[in-house]
Enzyme design. Structure first.
Site, PDB file in Angstrom:
ATOM      1  N   GLY A   1       0.815  -1.213   0.000  1.00  0.00           N
ATOM      2  CA  GLY A   1       0.000   0.000   0.000  1.00  0.00           C
ATOM      3  C   GLY A   1       0.843   1.255   0.000  1.00  0.00           C
TER       4      GLY A   1
ATOM      5  N   GLU B   1      -6.381   0.564   2.865  1.00  0.00           N
ATOM      6  CA  GLU B   1      -6.619  -0.027   4.183  1.00  0.00           C
ATOM      7  C   GLU B   1      -5.543  -1.080   4.364  1.00  0.00           C
ATOM      8  OE1 GLU B   1      -7.322  -3.245   6.214  1.00  0.00           O
ATOM      9  OE2 GLU B   1      -9.162  -3.374   5.042  1.00  0.00           O
TER      10      GLU B   1
ATOM     11  N   CYS C   1      -8.452  -8.537   8.634  1.00  0.00           N
ATOM     12  CA  CYS C   1      -7.758  -7.278   8.930  1.00  0.00           C
ATOM     13  C   CYS C   1      -8.121  -6.743  10.308  1.00  0.00           C
ATOM     14  CB  CYS C   1      -8.070  -6.238   7.856  1.00  0.00           C
ATOM     15  SG  CYS C   1      -9.824  -6.105   7.450  1.00  0.00           S
TER      16      CYS C   1
END
Length: 503
Positions: free
Chosen positions: A243, A262, A299
């Protein structure tokens, strides 16, 4: 039927100049998928750019109908999608049935949400031609779609956070064409979902460029996708490393764009003194279940537990370990993920300041829980323990005072969630912790567990970095649509020239 090609503006394409990759299913079957070339990426983005000229002007009713059409087509494909996804991901059928229901409910939620019109945040300041010392013009404001959006599928939710998942649903609801870069862990699942979306596009009479799917097992297609000048935003669910690399590319563009990622989270769970005294056994059993749910690949896995020292805390640990020892191994998503879990577990095992209280061996993709413990000082002095380990690994930090709990809360990095287990007599301590955790996490829970993210208007699935790249946004819930909308002001604009939804 799995097609095994890229879907570009309604056509299934491959390119002879690019190599391919394969994913072996648990039953031994293997399917080949082409890696996307630069031209494939360009074709997908260019088609989306053309589609935006019409799709960006559709009204909420038209887009709601399209989202519901996707949901209906997914229902038709459900049996085949779940069978293939089981083979690719190793996830059990019951889990995937629930995830498919969630995927469809997200599409239908956004359809209902945009029909209400509140997401447009329409404002109107009427003209005041006689105002002194200066007149005021007529001013209207409404939220308008960004343009083509890149979406990156997640490994751990091959349906709800992937090809037709929440990012795709919210971008399409906003009026943005989507290019999905499918996750290489489950390309056949993405292929089937894309077929369902294509059917919905055709039945809705939309420009075929409104959705494309590209495959790639390397980083090249992803990098080229986010750097393409026609891409206006991106949505991502995955690792901090991946990310952050894409976020940096978006920021370095000549025209920087938002990259909504995220990423990693420990999801700390604080058990306050009166709660552990009154409910140690119950909380411990539920923590063990939540921490290992989905092989610890959620997550929102509560991988960090902060627990007072003392007899009740000891009972908690004993109960949790007893529960975890009953568990059978769970298949992890890929061999690479399982290998990384083994490597990261071993790094904690080798730390002399960490007590190994439950160590399991596992074979290939079959994982078992790994539980460690340390005191507050050891945790505070070891930044490595703030790094998420993807898989069923938990760290229990024993604290000797409320002040140590506060120190831990203050040192936390950004989190998706933070949880407090408490009784009324813990309220004074809880108030202090909550004031800290409001700046550390996007969602704060009391007497619950973070695994299970409700699709609702008030849900926040995000948080300060590194949990996400934009703490003011969410990737779950109706507010997720705001990531792909911008405010536009129209001054003295004739009614006939206004966007339809502002007239």
């Amino acid at each position: 039927m799995i097609i095994g090609k890229h879907l570009i503006a309604g056509k299934w394409k491959t390119c002879t100049s690019s190599n391919s990759f394969s994913v072996q299913h648990l039953n031994g079957e293997s399917h080949q998928f082409p890696n996307a070339s630069k031209k494939i990426v360009d074709d997908a983005v260019n088609a989306a750019s053309v589609a935006f000229k019409s799709y960006g002007q559709t009204n909420s009713k038209q887009r709601a109908s399209f989202l519901r059409a996707i949901s209906t087509e997914l229902e038709t494909f459900t049996k085949k999608i779940i069978a293939v996804c089981q083979q690719e991901s190793g996830l059990p059928e019951a889990r995937l049935i629930g995830e498919m229901a969630r995927t469809r409910s997200q599409l239908e939620m956004f359809a209902s949400h945009i029909e209400k019109g509140t997401y447009l945040d329409r404002q109107h300041d009427i003209a005041l031609p006689d105002r002194q010392p200066l007149p005021r013009p007529d001013i209207k404001r409404v939220m308008r779609p960004f343009g083509p959006v890149a979406i990156f599928g997640a490994s751990n939710f091959p349906l709800a956070f992937s090809t037709a998942g929440g990012d795709t649903a919210s971008a399409l609801a906003a009026g943005c064409p989507v290019i999905v870069k499918g996750h290489p862990a489950h390309p056949a699942t993405s292929d089937l979902v894309a077929q369902a979306i294509l059917n919905a596009i055709n039945k809705s009479g939309l420009d075929l460029g409104v959705f494309s799917l590209i495959h790639d097992s390397s980083h090249e297609a992803a990098q080229h996708l986010v750097k393409h000048p026609e891409i206006t935003a991106a949505g991502f669910t995955g690792s901090i490393k991946g990310g952050r690399a894409l976020f940096d590319l978006c920021a370095q563009r000549p025209n920087p764009i938002p990259f909504y990622a995220e990423m990693g989270s420990l999801n700390p769970l604080f058990v306050l003194p009166n709660a552990v005294d009154s409910s140690a056994e119950e909380i411990a059993k539920n923590w063990a279940s939540s921490m290992t749910m989905g092989a610890g690949q959620f997550c929102t896995k509560p991988g960090l537990l902060i627990l007072p020292t003392g007899k009740s805390g000891d009972e908690f640990v004993t109960t949790a370990i007893t529960e975890l020892q009953k568990m059978t191994s769970t298949t992890m998503l890929t061999e690479d993920i399982a290998s990384a879990f083994s490597k990261n577990s071993q790094a904690v095992i080798d730390d002399d300041n960490i007590e190994n209280i439950l160590i399991n061996q596992f074979y290939k993709r079959e994982a078992l829980p790994q539980i460690f413990s340390c005191n507050a000082k050891s945790w505070l002095n070891n930044s490595k323990l703030q790094e998420e380990v993807f898989g069923p690994l938990g760290v229990i930090v024993r604290t000797s005072s409320p002040e140590e709990m506060i120190l831990i809360a203050e040192q936390l990095n950004g989190q998706l969630t933070a949880t407090l287990h408490l009784e009324q007599d813990d309220f004074t301590q809880a108030k202090t912790l909550i004031r800290i955790l409001e700046n550390k996490a996007g969602r704060i829970l009391v007497n619950g567990f973070p695994t299970g993210v409700e699709v609702a208007d008030s849900m926040v699935h995000g948080g300060p970095y590194p949990a996400s790249t934009y703490m003011s946004t969410t990737s779950v819930g109706s507010h997720a649509i705001q990531r792909f909308l911008k405010p536009v002001c129209y001054q003295n604009m004739p009614e006939e020239l206004l966007p339809e939804e502002l007239r």
